[in-house]
Design an enzyme around this catalytic site. Sequence first.
Site, mmCIF file in Angstrom:
data_model
loop_
_atom_site.group_PDB
_atom_site.id
_atom_site.type_symbol
_atom_site.label_atom_id
_atom_site.label_comp_id
_atom_site.label_asym_id
_atom_site.label_seq_id
_atom_site.Cartn_x
_atom_site.Cartn_y
_atom_site.Cartn_z
ATOM 1 N N ASP A 35 0.823 -1.206 0.000
ATOM 2 C CA ASP A 35 0.000 0.000 0.000
ATOM 3 C C ASP A 35 0.860 1.260 0.000
ATOM 4 O OD1 ASP A 35 -2.236 1.466 2.530
ATOM 5 O OD2 ASP A 35 -1.890 1.960 0.415
ATOM 6 N N ASP A 219 -1.880 5.686 -5.053
ATOM 7 C CA ASP A 219 -2.140 4.866 -3.878
ATOM 8 C C ASP A 219 -2.574 3.457 -4.279
ATOM 9 O OD1 ASP A 219 -4.469 5.219 -1.034
ATOM 10 O OD2 ASP A 219 -2.966 3.705 -1.558
HETATM 11 O O1 LIG Z 1 -8.934 3.487 2.950
HETATM 12 C C1 LIG Z 1 -8.346 3.376 1.886
HETATM 13 N N1 LIG Z 1 -8.508 4.300 0.919
HETATM 14 C C2 LIG Z 1 -9.530 5.280 1.021
HETATM 15 C C3 LIG Z 1 -10.733 4.794 0.177
HETATM 16 C C4 LIG Z 1 -11.868 5.824 0.236
HETATM 17 C C5 LIG Z 1 -11.370 7.187 -0.192
HETATM 18 C C6 LIG Z 1 -10.183 7.645 0.628
HETATM 19 C C7 LIG Z 1 -9.043 6.643 0.577
HETATM 20 N N2 LIG Z 1 -7.499 2.347 1.587
HETATM 21 C C8 LIG Z 1 -7.532 1.184 2.436
HETATM 22 C C9 LIG Z 1 -8.401 0.126 1.785
HETATM 23 O O2 LIG Z 1 -9.724 0.576 1.669
HETATM 24 C C10 LIG Z 1 -8.311 -1.141 2.612
HETATM 25 N N3 LIG Z 1 -9.196 -2.233 2.113
HETATM 26 C C11 LIG Z 1 -9.057 -3.455 2.935
HETATM 27 C C12 LIG Z 1 -10.081 -4.490 2.501
HETATM 28 C C13 LIG Z 1 -9.909 -4.801 1.024
HETATM 29 C C14 LIG Z 1 -9.973 -3.534 0.190
HETATM 30 C C15 LIG Z 1 -8.933 -2.518 0.668
HETATM 31 C C16 LIG Z 1 -6.840 -1.515 2.681
HETATM 32 O O3 LIG Z 1 -6.361 -1.222 3.998
HETATM 33 C C17 LIG Z 1 -5.895 0.138 4.018
HETATM 34 C C18 LIG Z 1 -6.110 0.627 2.621
HETATM 35 O O4 LIG Z 1 -6.080 -0.602 1.914
#
Ligand SMILES: O=C(NC1CCCCC1)N[C@H]1[C@H](O)[C@@H](N2CCCCC2)[C@@H]2OC[C@H]1O2
EC number: 3.4.23.-
Length: 330
Positions: A35, A219
């Site tokens: 990430d 990202d």
């Molecule tokens: O929160 C974000 N991005 C945000 C998305 C909304 C708009 C602002 C940025 N990234 C996270 C992601 O969602 C997570 N997730 C886990 C489960 C499978 C899918 C990925 C994973 O954990 C941390 C990171 O990656």
Amino acid sequence: DTGSAAAIPINEVDIAYVTPVTIGTPPQTLMLDLDTGSSDLWVFSSLTPSNQVRGQEIYSPTKSSTSKLLSGHTWSIRYGDGSGSRGTVYTDNFTIGGLEVKSQAVQAALEVSSSFTQEQSLDGLVGLGFSALNTVRPSSQLTFFDNARPNLDEEVFTADLKYHATGSYDFGFIDSKKYAGNITYTAVQQSPGYWTHSLSGYSVGSGAFQASQISGISDTGTTLVYLPTAIVTAYYRQVQGAQNSQYYGGYVFPCSSTLPTFTFGIEGARFTIPASYINYTRISPTSTTCYGGLQSSSGLGINIFGDVALKAAFVVFSGTNPPRIGFAIK
Ligand SMILES: O=C(NC1CCCCC1)N[C@H]1[C@H](O)[C@@H](N2CCCCC2)[C@@H]2OC[C@H]1O2
């Protein structure tokens, strides 16, 4: 040194990609989400309450002869989607694709939020943002890339994410077989710790390119692309039946609609995201309504070039001084 490892989609809509890593002695293999939008390396562990573990592989520090507790250190992280985790810290040997870092800080989860518990194919994260974002206290820890950097042939890692297919992450070298033409680099602003850079503009379908500096973060840990509302409304204006749904929290459209491509600029270069990448997913398995892979960033305070954009290119994250990011067609 160099390393190379697979980036495997965890489901049929590429919600995230995982990469096999090994931790400790004898090696324990976990599947982690690399990430670039965060800088903590954390894992499901033997310390994670069993009611929060649902099929994930776990790291057991007591089973590793090379693990050491980083006593008195804790961590706690909250992601942009509201998910989060917290815990304690060990150091241990950590390898990705044959590249080993001895004494990597491995953050063992004492608690994870429900969205992590529900993702049984994701055993944790490897933060590849800048180490300034690391949440370990009282002393922050270095990322895998920062620890590996002195031994790398070249101070880079690359992301070759693919649509509905396995791609790769490489460390310490740029594989010319993975892209075509030239790599176009642009400046990175590393404060406060993201791979922050600008797009030089965009176009929708066959429309004219709109030159405009759009700052955001590349990202790999974010599934979709989040851009300013003006750009997103211009895109969905071209989609029959599209609407910005309060109910679904974003732009949805009839799955049968024809979507235009979306092109973004990096300096003078142009990268086109196929319409299929933006027709992201049905809102439920039997629905004929689909959710877009391009959404508005208003309310986030930041634009995010997530997997839907990154999988349209070969991306070089260069840890040189000053840092830069490069994009190439593939
Ligand atoms: O929160 C974000 N991005 C945000 C998305 C909304 C708009 C602002 C940025 N990234 C996270 C992601 O969602 C997570 N997730 C886990 C489960 C499978 C899918 C990925 C994973 O954990 C941390 C990171 O990656």
